[in-house]
Design an enzyme around this catalytic site. Structure first.
Site, short mmCIF file in Angstrom:
data_model
loop_
_atom_site.label_atom_id
_atom_site.label_comp_id
_atom_site.label_asym_id
_atom_site.label_seq_id
_atom_site.Cartn_x
_atom_site.Cartn_y
_atom_site.Cartn_z
N PHE A 1 -5.55 0.52 -12.61
CA PHE A 1 -6.10 -0.69 -11.98
C PHE A 1 -7.03 -0.27 -10.84
O PHE A 1 -6.73 0.62 -10.07
CB PHE A 1 -4.94 -1.53 -11.41
CG PHE A 1 -5.23 -2.99 -11.27
CD1 PHE A 1 -4.75 -3.89 -12.22
CD2 PHE A 1 -5.94 -3.47 -10.19
CE1 PHE A 1 -4.99 -5.26 -12.09
CE2 PHE A 1 -6.18 -4.83 -10.06
CZ PHE A 1 -5.71 -5.73 -11.01
N ALA B 1 -0.47 -0.08 -9.81
CA ALA B 1 0.35 0.50 -8.74
C ALA B 1 1.82 0.10 -8.86
O ALA B 1 2.72 0.86 -8.48
CB ALA B 1 -0.20 0.07 -7.39
N GLU C 1 3.56 0.00 -11.43
CA GLU C 1 4.24 0.88 -12.40
C GLU C 1 4.42 2.31 -11.87
O GLU C 1 5.08 3.13 -12.53
CB GLU C 1 3.45 0.93 -13.72
CG GLU C 1 3.62 -0.29 -14.62
CD GLU C 1 2.92 -1.53 -14.12
OE1 GLU C 1 1.82 -1.40 -13.54
OE2 GLU C 1 3.49 -2.63 -14.27
N ALA D 1 -4.83 1.85 -5.90
CA ALA D 1 -5.58 1.04 -4.93
C ALA D 1 -5.16 -0.41 -5.11
O ALA D 1 -5.40 -1.00 -6.16
CB ALA D 1 -7.08 1.19 -5.16
N VAL D 2 -4.50 -0.94 -4.10
CA VAL D 2 -4.12 -2.35 -4.13
C VAL D 2 -5.03 -3.09 -3.14
O VAL D 2 -5.03 -2.80 -1.94
CB VAL D 2 -2.63 -2.55 -3.77
CG1 VAL D 2 -2.19 -3.97 -4.13
CG2 VAL D 2 -1.75 -1.55 -4.50
N ILE D 3 -5.83 -3.98 -3.70
CA ILE D 3 -6.83 -4.67 -2.88
C ILE D 3 -6.45 -6.15 -2.81
O ILE D 3 -6.24 -6.80 -3.85
CB ILE D 3 -8.24 -4.48 -3.49
CG1 ILE D 3 -8.55 -2.97 -3.62
CG2 ILE D 3 -9.29 -5.17 -2.62
CD1 ILE D 3 -9.86 -2.64 -4.32
N GLY E 1 -6.84 -13.47 -3.36
CA GLY E 1 -6.55 -14.75 -2.73
C GLY E 1 -5.11 -15.21 -2.93
O GLY E 1 -4.74 -16.29 -2.49
N HIS F 1 0.05 -12.05 -4.72
CA HIS F 1 0.32 -10.95 -5.65
C HIS F 1 0.21 -9.59 -4.96
O HIS F 1 1.02 -8.69 -5.17
CB HIS F 1 -0.67 -11.04 -6.82
CG HIS F 1 -0.26 -10.25 -8.02
ND1 HIS F 1 0.90 -10.49 -8.71
CD2 HIS F 1 -0.86 -9.22 -8.66
CE1 HIS F 1 0.99 -9.64 -9.72
NE2 HIS F 1 -0.06 -8.86 -9.71
N ARG G 1 -12.31 4.55 2.09
CA ARG G 1 -11.19 5.50 2.05
C ARG G 1 -11.17 6.35 0.78
O ARG G 1 -10.25 7.10 0.55
CB ARG G 1 -9.87 4.72 2.18
CG ARG G 1 -9.67 4.17 3.57
CD ARG G 1 -8.70 3.00 3.61
NE ARG G 1 -8.52 2.52 4.98
CZ ARG G 1 -9.42 1.79 5.65
NH1 ARG G 1 -10.56 1.44 5.08
NH2 ARG G 1 -9.17 1.41 6.89
N1 INI Z 1 -2.43 -3.25 -9.48
C1 INI Z 1 -3.07 -2.36 -8.68
O1 INI Z 1 -2.91 -1.14 -8.84
N2 INI Z 1 -3.90 -2.82 -7.69
C2 INI Z 1 -4.12 -4.15 -7.47
O2 INI Z 1 -4.90 -4.50 -6.56
C3 INI Z 1 -3.44 -5.09 -8.30
N3 INI Z 1 -3.64 -6.51 -8.11
O3 INI Z 1 -4.29 -6.89 -7.14
O4 INI Z 1 -3.19 -7.32 -8.88
C4 INI Z 1 -2.58 -4.59 -9.32
N4 INI Z 1 -1.91 -5.44 -10.14
C5 INI Z 1 -1.31 -4.99 -11.37
C6 INI Z 1 0.11 -4.48 -11.17
O5 INI Z 1 0.09 -3.21 -10.55
C7 INI Z 1 0.83 -4.34 -12.51
O6 INI Z 1 0.17 -3.39 -13.30
C8 INI Z 1 0.93 -5.66 -13.29
O7 INI Z 1 1.46 -6.68 -12.46
C9 INI Z 1 1.81 -5.49 -14.54
O8 INI Z 1 3.15 -5.10 -14.18
#
Ligand code: INI
Length: 158
Positions: free
Chosen positions: A25, A59, A61, A83-85, A88, A91, A130
């Site tokens: 992701f 992230a 997983e 990277a978790v961004i 809105g 989540h 970063r």
């Molecule tokens: N996963 C990320 O690695 N970064 C994100 O920013 C993100 N957002 O924003 O939704 C994200 N979502 C997916 C999550 O990690 C799972 O793969 C998904 O929910 C399935 O379990």
């Protein structure tokens, strides 16, 4: 001169095995973190055969994959990259929170150094900063942390 003993890791662990768990992701950012991590390991003498990349969807997983990797005893340290961004919706909080909590839990349970190279940022700009631009490369920093911790734990074991 002080006689106090100090134990501190260094970056001379060319003989250690590193697993890199990478979330797909936001791969345009995470790939840069991965490049930084690999370059840092190679620069310090780690051979390609001692580096394994494991890819997961997101992230969220990372903890379960890292848990399996830790249990395999194939690695001296694991570097987790993602990277978790913030969007809105709430989540972001759940994904970022569970990811960091899970990785920390695995590290404490397994005793294995797990370096946290997961960005948790508000904007794409902050992520870019970063990932190898003005705020350094958090993948590289995580790889250096992993090397230092392998060295430190080996010294504490001996
Ligand atoms: N996963 C990320 O690695 N970064 C994100 O920013 C993100 N957002 O924003 O939704 C994200 N979502 C997916 C999550 O990690 C799972 O793969 C998904 O929910 C399935 O379990």
């Amino acid at each position: 001169m002080s006689t106090i003993k100090t134990v501190e890791g260094n970056f001379q662990n060319a003989s250690a095995r590193y697993g890199i768990a990478v979330a797909r992701f936001n791969s345009f950012i995470v790939d840069k973190l991965l490049d930084g991590a690999i370059e840092a390991l190679q620069k310090h003498g780690v051979m390609d055969r001692d580096i394994t990349i494991v890819r997961v969807p997101g992230a969220y997983e990372l903890p379960v994959a890292v848990k399996k990797m830790a249990a395999s005893e194939n690695y001296d340290a694991i570097i987790a990259l993602g990277a978790v961004i913030r969007g809105g919706t709430p989540h972001f909080e759940y994904v970022a929170g569970e990811c960091v909590k899970g990785l920390s839990h695995v590290s404490m349970e397994s005793g294995l150094p797990i370096a946290l190279g997961v960005l948790t940022v508000n904007t794409i700009e902050q992520a870019i900063e970063r990932a190898g631009t003005k705020a350094g490369n958090k993948g590289e920093e995580a790889a250096l942390t992993a090397m230092e911790m392998v060295s430190l734990l080996r010294q504490l074991d001996s």
